[in-house]
Motif scaffolding. Sequence first.
Motif, short mmCIF file in Angstrom:
data_model
loop_
_atom_site.label_atom_id
_atom_site.label_comp_id
_atom_site.label_asym_id
_atom_site.label_seq_id
_atom_site.Cartn_x
_atom_site.Cartn_y
_atom_site.Cartn_z
N LEU A 109 0.83 -1.20 0.00
CA LEU A 109 0.00 0.00 0.00
C LEU A 109 0.87 1.25 0.00
O LEU A 109 0.65 2.19 -0.78
CB LEU A 109 -0.92 0.00 1.23
CG LEU A 109 -2.07 -1.00 1.23
CD1 LEU A 109 -2.72 -1.05 2.62
CD2 LEU A 109 -3.12 -0.66 0.18
N VAL A 117 -0.50 4.94 -0.81
CA VAL A 117 -1.55 4.98 0.21
C VAL A 117 -0.94 5.32 1.56
O VAL A 117 -0.08 4.61 2.07
CB VAL A 117 -2.29 3.63 0.30
CG1 VAL A 117 -3.38 3.69 1.38
CG2 VAL A 117 -2.90 3.26 -1.04
N THR A 139 -0.97 5.24 5.26
CA THR A 139 -1.62 4.43 6.31
C THR A 139 -1.24 4.92 7.71
O THR A 139 -1.42 4.20 8.69
CB THR A 139 -1.23 2.95 6.17
OG1 THR A 139 0.21 2.83 6.29
CG2 THR A 139 -1.66 2.39 4.83
N ILE A 190 -8.15 7.89 5.12
CA ILE A 190 -7.61 6.98 4.12
C ILE A 190 -7.96 7.50 2.73
O ILE A 190 -9.06 8.00 2.50
CB ILE A 190 -8.15 5.54 4.32
CG1 ILE A 190 -7.34 4.53 3.49
CG2 ILE A 190 -9.61 5.44 3.96
CD1 ILE A 190 -6.01 4.20 4.06
N VAL A 240 -7.41 6.18 -1.37
CA VAL A 240 -6.98 5.03 -2.19
C VAL A 240 -7.05 5.38 -3.67
O VAL A 240 -8.14 5.65 -4.19
CB VAL A 240 -7.86 3.80 -1.91
CG1 VAL A 240 -7.34 2.58 -2.69
CG2 VAL A 240 -7.93 3.48 -0.42
N CYS A 283 -9.18 9.20 -7.18
CA CYS A 283 -8.96 8.39 -5.98
C CYS A 283 -10.18 8.47 -5.07
O CYS A 283 -10.99 9.39 -5.17
CB CYS A 283 -7.71 8.83 -5.24
SG CYS A 283 -7.87 10.42 -4.39
#
Length: 386
Positions: free
Chosen positions: A90, A95, A97, A127, A129, A286
């Motif tokens: 990720l 991404v 995190t 978050i 993505v 996204c």
Amino acid sequence: MGKKSKKQKEKVSTTPPGVKELSKNAKRHLTEYTTQLIQACMVQPEPGQKEFEYYLQIHELVEKIRALQTDIKCPILEREKHFGEYLEWLRQNGVDTSRVEIKEFSEDQGGYGLKATKDLEENEPFISVPKKIMITTESAKASVLGPLIANDRILGAMPSVVLALHLINERRTSDSFWGPYINVMPENVSNPLYFTPDDIKLLKGSPAQKKFHVSFQQDANAAKLPIKDCFTFDDYRWAASIVMARQNQIPAKNDSRYDFVLIPMWDMCNHCNGTISTEYDIEKDCLECFAMRSYKKDEQIFMFYGARSNAEFLVHNGFVYPDNELDRTAIKLGISKGDPMFDKKTELLAKLQLPPISIRWGHYFSWRSRRPQDHGVVRLCSSRKR
């Protein structure tokens, strides 16, 4: 006999390394049972006891198929061993995190979920993505499945099935880009596709599963698929269950209005009552998820899956939510044919453009119409309005 003038071509196996090939006898029986299953699925059962007898017939054929495919189904996923690799994947793909981490909570709290690593304010993003790491119907069409999807009418009309086949195909591909994501998906799913006849008796229903075994054997576009010679009922049931529980829709770049997708990390969030707090930023391409309320560090972060009844949660997600504020039930309303006023009442309903038999959804003693659009989890936007 004279020598052969041309060298015989060796048969190239599409079976992934380490997977046994079925014997000719097993393949023959598999084709026979699959054909019987397809024929049985085309029958419209009579309501009542006949419907359950029909389910038992389907179940018996499925169990015969499963017995033949025991040695060729996918290896069991051990998600706990792969979380570290998954988080690194990720991060390598953009991404962040830092605000959340994966944690195993108690069963009544949903099992694995996302824990806040810092205090979060309401509406604070936690978050984001990018689409490039999602498993999508768009990426399925760009894969080795593309020609099959383009030429199969069922796949052309059923994006969820496309997503399920794409998922199995990538699970069978040793160097799949999505390997770290697939490795942390749950192996055990508890939706009606896994119910036993005793479970079905309690529900008084009969789910049926369609098979693509015959298509994979006969369609030339399937010749190079990793799943061609090891497509099993158990693997498809798993993939279909994952898709049923986790799929969503985001804007598509092609002529389609939406792309069906599986979204890494975001799909680790468990459900609770609330409002939709996920949006898709078209400009950034996204998905962004915002805190539904304020959270303290180490608290589990929840999201709202949509306005589903517990029956719908059971079928699609494999759980029921005891505190569901939007639980409702369908009630069939109609006019009995034995009613002496049947003809006049039917005529009146026709003038009102109402059917003589219809379904109404009851919600806490009040009537409301079922709204399919309430079932989505993602709200679409080009920019966030705070």
